[in-house]
Design a protein around this motif. Structure first.
Motif, short mmCIF file in Angstrom:
data_model
loop_
_atom_site.label_atom_id
_atom_site.label_comp_id
_atom_site.label_asym_id
_atom_site.label_seq_id
_atom_site.Cartn_x
_atom_site.Cartn_y
_atom_site.Cartn_z
N UNK A 116 0.86 -1.19 -0.02
CA UNK A 116 0.06 0.00 0.05
C UNK A 116 0.92 1.41 0.27
N UNK A 117 2.08 1.27 0.87
CA UNK A 117 2.77 2.42 0.74
C UNK A 117 3.46 2.71 -0.53
N UNK A 118 3.97 1.52 -1.01
CA UNK A 118 4.63 1.69 -2.43
C UNK A 118 3.49 2.40 -3.34
N UNK A 119 2.59 1.74 -3.41
CA UNK A 119 1.50 1.96 -4.42
C UNK A 119 0.97 3.44 -4.29
N UNK A 120 0.79 4.01 -3.11
CA UNK A 120 0.67 5.51 -2.60
C UNK A 120 1.93 6.43 -3.13
#
Length: 81
Positions: free
Chosen positions: A66-70
């Motif tokens: 999720x952090x990388x997608x953000x």
């Protein structure tokens, strides 16, 4: 702009991708499949490749996913008048 996907990929102990059917314990359902079982989970981005180090549990890899997608979300452009 191309669509970017960030996935959690299950890995064998030798860090190759595991595509075999496994039981909830991570061991292969078919003992003759030649699968050593799942050991880790890696976050892989279609644009950046592997992200960070593999995680021991899928639930630990999901926040990194999720952090990388953000990080790939486009920043809003200011309105012009």
């Amino acid at each position: 702009m191309a669509r970017i996907s960030v996935k959690v990929i299950p890995l064998h102990p030798d860090r190759t991708e595991c595509t075999h059917a496994v039981s909830p314990s991570g061991k292969p359902r078919d003992p003759n499949a030649g699968c050593a079982g799942r050991r880790n989970y890696a976050v892989v981005c279609s644009a950046c490749g592997p992200v960070g180090e593999p995680h021991g549990l899928r639930v630990l890899a999901e926040p990194a996913q999720s952090k990388h997608r953000h990080n790939h979300k486009a920043s809003p452009t200011p309105a012009t008048r």
